[in-house]
Write a protein that holds these residues in place. Sequence first.
Motif, mmCIF file in Angstrom:
data_model
loop_
_atom_site.group_PDB
_atom_site.id
_atom_site.type_symbol
_atom_site.label_atom_id
_atom_site.label_comp_id
_atom_site.label_asym_id
_atom_site.label_seq_id
_atom_site.Cartn_x
_atom_site.Cartn_y
_atom_site.Cartn_z
ATOM 1 N N ILE A 1 -5.243 11.345 5.069
ATOM 2 C CA ILE A 1 -4.414 10.469 4.459
ATOM 3 C C ILE A 1 -4.949 8.898 3.606
ATOM 4 N N GLN A 2 -4.695 9.341 1.805
ATOM 5 C CA GLN A 2 -5.239 8.548 1.243
ATOM 6 C C GLN A 2 -5.003 6.608 0.917
ATOM 7 N N THR A 3 -5.330 6.031 1.164
ATOM 8 C CA THR A 3 -4.500 4.792 0.364
ATOM 9 C C THR A 3 -4.540 4.552 -0.633
ATOM 10 N N PHE A 4 -3.427 4.213 -1.665
ATOM 11 C CA PHE A 4 -3.653 2.938 -2.822
ATOM 12 C C PHE A 4 -2.850 2.162 -2.399
ATOM 13 N N ARG A 5 -3.660 0.681 -3.364
ATOM 14 C CA ARG A 5 -2.562 0.040 -3.319
ATOM 15 C C ARG A 5 -2.304 -0.868 -5.031
ATOM 16 N N TYR A 6 -0.949 -1.128 -4.904
ATOM 17 C CA TYR A 6 -0.780 -1.899 -5.705
ATOM 18 C C TYR A 6 0.250 -2.934 -5.953
ATOM 19 N N VAL A 7 -0.680 -4.357 -7.092
ATOM 20 C CA VAL A 7 -0.099 -5.621 -6.277
ATOM 21 C C VAL A 7 0.909 -6.040 -7.182
ATOM 22 N N VAL A 8 2.077 -6.221 -6.728
ATOM 23 C CA VAL A 8 3.480 -6.743 -7.850
ATOM 24 C C VAL A 8 2.863 -7.206 -8.763
ATOM 25 N N GLN A 9 3.488 -7.253 -9.756
ATOM 26 C CA GLN A 9 2.958 -8.501 -10.496
ATOM 27 C C GLN A 9 4.411 -8.851 -11.253
ATOM 28 N N ASP A 10 4.769 -10.884 -11.728
ATOM 29 C CA ASP A 10 5.918 -10.816 -12.645
ATOM 30 C C ASP A 10 6.149 -10.674 -13.383
ATOM 31 N N GLY A 11 7.144 -10.520 -13.821
ATOM 32 C CA GLY A 11 8.309 -8.976 -15.024
ATOM 33 C C GLY A 11 8.319 -7.695 -14.174
ATOM 34 N N ASP A 12 7.679 -7.062 -13.253
ATOM 35 C CA ASP A 12 7.630 -5.216 -12.566
ATOM 36 C C ASP A 12 9.264 -5.340 -12.564
ATOM 37 N N SER A 13 9.308 -3.935 -12.068
ATOM 38 C CA SER A 13 11.333 -3.691 -11.898
ATOM 39 C C SER A 13 10.259 -1.991 -11.834
ATOM 40 N N ASP B 1 0.574 -1.151 -0.126
ATOM 41 C CA ASP B 1 0.433 -0.225 0.342
ATOM 42 C C ASP B 1 0.973 1.050 0.851
ATOM 43 N N VAL B 2 0.715 2.608 -0.156
ATOM 44 C CA VAL B 2 1.478 3.515 -0.155
ATOM 45 C C VAL B 2 0.002 4.455 0.316
ATOM 46 N N GLU B 3 0.090 5.156 1.203
ATOM 47 C CA GLU B 3 -0.445 6.026 1.093
ATOM 48 C C GLU B 3 -0.168 7.622 0.827
ATOM 49 N N LEU B 4 -0.976 8.343 0.537
ATOM 50 C CA LEU B 4 -0.992 9.761 0.322
ATOM 51 C C LEU B 4 -1.605 11.030 1.112
ATOM 52 N N THR B 5 -0.636 11.887 1.094
ATOM 53 C CA THR B 5 -1.098 12.710 2.770
ATOM 54 C C THR B 5 -0.971 14.121 2.039
ATOM 55 N N PHE B 6 -2.234 14.563 2.293
ATOM 56 C CA PHE B 6 -2.529 15.762 2.357
ATOM 57 C C PHE B 6 -2.229 16.213 3.298
ATOM 58 N N ASN B 7 -2.777 18.137 3.020
ATOM 59 C CA ASN B 7 -2.505 18.717 4.504
ATOM 60 C C ASN B 7 -4.385 19.232 4.752
ATOM 61 N N PHE B 8 -5.337 18.750 4.136
ATOM 62 C CA PHE B 8 -6.827 19.048 4.941
ATOM 63 C C PHE B 8 -7.468 17.549 4.114
ATOM 64 N N ASP B 9 -8.815 16.850 4.986
ATOM 65 C CA ASP B 9 -9.735 16.257 4.955
ATOM 66 C C ASP B 9 -9.662 15.840 3.702
ATOM 67 N N VAL B 10 -9.349 14.853 2.586
ATOM 68 C CA VAL B 10 -10.536 14.839 1.359
ATOM 69 C C VAL B 10 -11.363 13.650 1.486
ATOM 70 N N VAL B 11 -11.884 13.433 0.006
ATOM 71 C CA VAL B 11 -12.855 12.174 -0.073
ATOM 72 C C VAL B 11 -12.547 11.838 -1.368
ATOM 73 N N GLY B 12 -12.692 10.932 -1.672
ATOM 74 C CA GLY B 12 -13.594 10.315 -3.353
ATOM 75 C C GLY B 12 -14.702 9.809 -3.237
ATOM 76 N N HIS B 13 -15.078 9.581 -3.912
ATOM 77 C CA HIS B 13 -16.290 8.569 -3.907
ATOM 78 C C HIS B 13 -16.416 7.242 -5.394
ATOM 79 N N GLU B 14 -16.555 6.499 -5.445
ATOM 80 C CA GLU B 14 -16.634 5.320 -6.327
ATOM 81 C C GLU B 14 -17.288 5.753 -7.327
#
Length: 129
Positions: free
Chosen positions: A46-58, A1-14
């Motif tokens: 703080i908003q969390t982003f998820r990345y899944v490692v795949q074969d061949g990634d660098s 997971d990667v966390e992106l930190t903002f200087n104020f509260d934010v929200v996203g809607h799916e």
Amino acid sequence: DVELTFNFDVVGHEDRGIPSLELNIRNKTGAYALAYCVSLGYWNTIQTFRYVVQDGDSSFVQRGNDTSYRLDAKSKRAFSANGGPFWDPYYRALDNITMPVGQDTIASMANNTPYAVDTSRPRATNVSL
């Protein structure tokens, strides 16, 4: 997971699209990997982003004489709203987010973490009996 930190509260809607973050990780075809926001619907700095490692990634990067394996955003404009931007407390769309990038840049992923992605298989360079 990667966390992106903002200087104020934010929200996203799916229902409006899922924001993504383009990473400096290339796959076998040369395309860059995307981490998708998994914390949608929650007001937070703080908003969390998820990345899944795949074969061949660098995450190997060669820029002139500089070489780096550290995980980082692909560029300052690596954030993509994908039709679903984050919103500030006044419900203004945040679609011009810039990212700090580079191992020598304060607050960048490469400067703050030792993480790298390398899925190449190890090989023996010398065998002796």
